[in-house]
Design a protein around this motif. Sequence first.
Motif, PDB file in Angstrom:
ATOM      1  N   GLU A  74       0.808  -1.220   0.000  1.00  0.00           N
ATOM      2  CA  GLU A  74       0.000   0.000   0.000  1.00  0.00           C
ATOM      3  C   GLU A  74       0.842   1.270   0.000  1.00  0.00           C
ATOM      4  N   ALA A  75       2.151   1.138   0.036  1.00  0.00           N
ATOM      5  CA  ALA A  75       3.036   2.303   0.166  1.00  0.00           C
ATOM      6  C   ALA A  75       2.928   3.235  -1.031  1.00  0.00           C
ATOM      7  N   ASP A  76       3.046   4.508  -0.763  1.00  0.00           N
ATOM      8  CA  ASP A  76       3.149   5.480  -1.830  1.00  0.00           C
ATOM      9  C   ASP A  76       4.465   5.224  -2.578  1.00  0.00           C
ATOM     10  N   LEU A  77       4.374   5.085  -3.883  1.00  0.00           N
ATOM     11  CA  LEU A  77       5.533   4.674  -4.668  1.00  0.00           C
ATOM     12  C   LEU A  77       6.683   5.677  -4.560  1.00  0.00           C
ATOM     13  N   LEU A  78       6.385   6.951  -4.546  1.00  0.00           N
ATOM     14  CA  LEU A  78       7.432   7.957  -4.465  1.00  0.00           C
ATOM     15  C   LEU A  78       8.145   7.904  -3.113  1.00  0.00           C
ATOM     16  N   VAL A  79       7.365   7.741  -2.040  1.00  0.00           N
ATOM     17  CA  VAL A  79       7.944   7.647  -0.702  1.00  0.00           C
ATOM     18  C   VAL A  79       8.827   6.394  -0.603  1.00  0.00           C
ATOM     19  N   LEU A  80       8.322   5.278  -1.128  1.00  0.00           N
ATOM     20  CA  LEU A  80       9.080   4.026  -1.115  1.00  0.00           C
ATOM     21  C   LEU A  80      10.364   4.154  -1.932  1.00  0.00           C
ATOM     22  N   THR A  81      10.262   4.766  -3.080  1.00  0.00           N
ATOM     23  CA  THR A  81      11.426   4.959  -3.951  1.00  0.00           C
ATOM     24  C   THR A  81      12.505   5.774  -3.257  1.00  0.00           C
ATOM     25  N   ASN A  82      12.097   6.836  -2.608  1.00  0.00           N
ATOM     26  CA  ASN A  82      13.060   7.668  -1.889  1.00  0.00           C
ATOM     27  C   ASN A  82      13.711   6.899  -0.738  1.00  0.00           C
ATOM     28  N   ALA A  83      12.933   6.053  -0.089  1.00  0.00           N
ATOM     29  CA  ALA A  83      13.434   5.306   1.071  1.00  0.00           C
ATOM     30  C   ALA A  83      14.542   4.331   0.692  1.00  0.00           C
ATOM     31  N   ILE A  84      14.434   3.738  -0.488  1.00  0.00           N
ATOM     32  CA  ILE A  84      15.414   2.708  -0.876  1.00  0.00           C
ATOM     33  C   ILE A  84      16.497   3.260  -1.797  1.00  0.00           C
ATOM     34  N   THR A  85      16.579   4.573  -1.906  1.00  0.00           N
ATOM     35  CA  THR A  85      17.585   5.213  -2.766  1.00  0.00           C
ATOM     36  C   THR A  85      19.011   4.713  -2.525  1.00  0.00           C
ATOM     37  N   PRO A  86      19.436   4.488  -1.266  1.00  0.00           N
ATOM     38  CA  PRO A  86      20.815   4.033  -1.041  1.00  0.00           C
ATOM     39  C   PRO A  86      21.170   2.726  -1.760  1.00  0.00           C
ATOM     40  N   SER A  87      20.164   1.901  -2.063  1.00  0.00           N
ATOM     41  CA  SER A  87      20.431   0.600  -2.682  1.00  0.00           C
ATOM     42  C   SER A  87      20.610   0.663  -4.190  1.00  0.00           C
ATOM     43  N   GLY A  88      20.361   1.832  -4.783  1.00  0.00           N
ATOM     44  CA  GLY A  88      20.502   1.951  -6.225  1.00  0.00           C
ATOM     45  C   GLY A  88      19.329   1.346  -6.977  1.00  0.00           C
ATOM     46  N   PHE A  89      19.200   1.700  -8.267  1.00  0.00           N
ATOM     47  CA  PHE A  89      18.097   1.207  -9.113  1.00  0.00           C
ATOM     48  C   PHE A  89      16.762   1.400  -8.385  1.00  0.00           C
ATOM     49  N   LYS A  90      16.607   2.562  -7.749  1.00  0.00           N
ATOM     50  CA  LYS A  90      15.495   2.796  -6.834  1.00  0.00           C
ATOM     51  C   LYS A  90      14.126   2.701  -7.500  1.00  0.00           C
ATOM     52  N   ASN A  91      13.991   3.207  -8.712  1.00  0.00           N
ATOM     53  CA  ASN A  91      12.692   3.166  -9.386  1.00  0.00           C
ATOM     54  C   ASN A  91      12.279   1.738  -9.716  1.00  0.00           C
ATOM     55  N   GLN A  92      13.230   0.984 -10.190  1.00  0.00           N
ATOM     56  CA  GLN A  92      12.987  -0.405 -10.556  1.00  0.00           C
ATOM     57  C   GLN A  92      12.682  -1.259  -9.329  1.00  0.00           C
ATOM     58  N   LYS A  93      13.506  -1.124  -8.311  1.00  0.00           N
ATOM     59  CA  LYS A  93      13.351  -1.966  -7.120  1.00  0.00           C
ATOM     60  C   LYS A  93      12.099  -1.631  -6.324  1.00  0.00           C
ATOM     61  N   SER A  94      11.717  -0.355  -6.276  1.00  0.00           N
ATOM     62  CA  SER A  94      10.524   0.014  -5.522  1.00  0.00           C
ATOM     63  C   SER A  94       9.269  -0.591  -6.149  1.00  0.00           C
ATOM     64  N   LYS A  95       9.187  -0.555  -7.475  1.00  0.00           N
ATOM     65  CA  LYS A  95       8.041  -1.156  -8.164  1.00  0.00           C
ATOM     66  C   LYS A  95       7.997  -2.664  -7.945  1.00  0.00           C
ATOM     67  N   ARG A  96       9.175  -3.285  -7.961  1.00  0.00           N
ATOM     68  CA  ARG A  96       9.229  -4.739  -7.797  1.00  0.00           C
ATOM     69  C   ARG A  96       8.876  -5.154  -6.374  1.00  0.00           C
ATOM     70  N   LEU A  97       9.287  -4.354  -5.388  1.00  0.00           N
ATOM     71  CA  LEU A  97       8.943  -4.662  -4.003  1.00  0.00           C
ATOM     72  C   LEU A  97       7.437  -4.562  -3.773  1.00  0.00           C
ATOM     73  N   LYS A  98       6.823  -3.509  -4.288  1.00  0.00           N
ATOM     74  CA  LYS A  98       5.375  -3.343  -4.147  1.00  0.00           C
ATOM     75  C   LYS A  98       4.629  -4.493  -4.815  1.00  0.00           C
ATOM     76  N   LEU A  99       5.052  -4.849  -6.013  1.00  0.00           N
ATOM     77  CA  LEU A  99       4.394  -5.922  -6.754  1.00  0.00           C
ATOM     78  C   LEU A  99       4.568  -7.263  -6.049  1.00  0.00           C
ATOM     79  N   LEU A 100       5.775  -7.521  -5.561  1.00  0.00           N
ATOM     80  CA  LEU A 100       6.037  -8.779  -4.866  1.00  0.00           C
ATOM     81  C   LEU A 100       5.181  -8.884  -3.609  1.00  0.00           C
ATOM     82  N   ALA A 101       5.120  -7.811  -2.830  1.00  0.00           N
ATOM     83  CA  ALA A 101       4.310  -7.816  -1.615  1.00  0.00           C
ATOM     84  C   ALA A 101       2.847  -8.085  -1.946  1.00  0.00           C
ATOM     85  N   SER A 102       2.338  -7.436  -2.986  1.00  0.00           N
ATOM     86  CA  SER A 102       0.944  -7.638  -3.392  1.00  0.00           C
ATOM     87  C   SER A 102       0.694  -9.070  -3.847  1.00  0.00           C
TER      88      SER A 102
END
Length: 216
Positions: A74-102
């Motif tokens: 349910e996370a806001d994608l922009l907030v999630l993306t910013n949170a995982i910025t240190p890990s790199g590929f933030k846009n890609q990984k944030s979408k994949r994390l949300k999809l995997l959780a769902s």
Amino acid sequence: MQSLNNISDSFDLLKVLKREELLKNHPEFWWPSKNDFEILIGAILTQNTKWTNVEKSLENLKNLNFLSLESLSEADLLVLTNAITPSGFKNQKSKRLKLLASNILEEFYDFDNFCENVSREWLLNQKGIGQETADAILCYACHQDMMVVDKYTQKLVSFAGFEFESYEDLQAWCEYGINENLDKIFELYGYEIPLNKIYCRFHGKIVEFMKNNKLK
């Protein structure tokens, strides 16, 4: 240390690495995350980056109360993306994390049921999860009897004189030597160590050895 050139199977390799006490200051199952859910998320975040960067992202997710399937889905994608910025590929990984959780919630309803019933095939059908990531999730988060092999494993085994054409062949070699010598491994450890724990620590020993040794 016994020469790596003298090993005949993965059991010999385990014996060589065990003498080095490579995991002396590491957690019991080697992976540094505090709980199984963090391991699941960390396995995605650690792709193409250092673990120290993943730890920063996990801390950000913790501060946002995003370390659950429900909150991630349910996370806001922009907030999630910013949170995982240190890990790199933030846009890609944030979408994949949300999809995997769902997808986990839709298929398994909760995390515990996911860990008990997920298959390798299901994981490999998820966007952004390849063989190494799938096996890391199965081995470390779900505590299934699955050996993780990576570039460190390939390089070390190659240095020892063994070459394999595929991930599956290398994995099978690692697992076979362990399974064929379980009684000897129990003697080595002094108790009947679970197979999952053997795989966790074997992989951990390989990683720590390779981080500390430059093989030509």
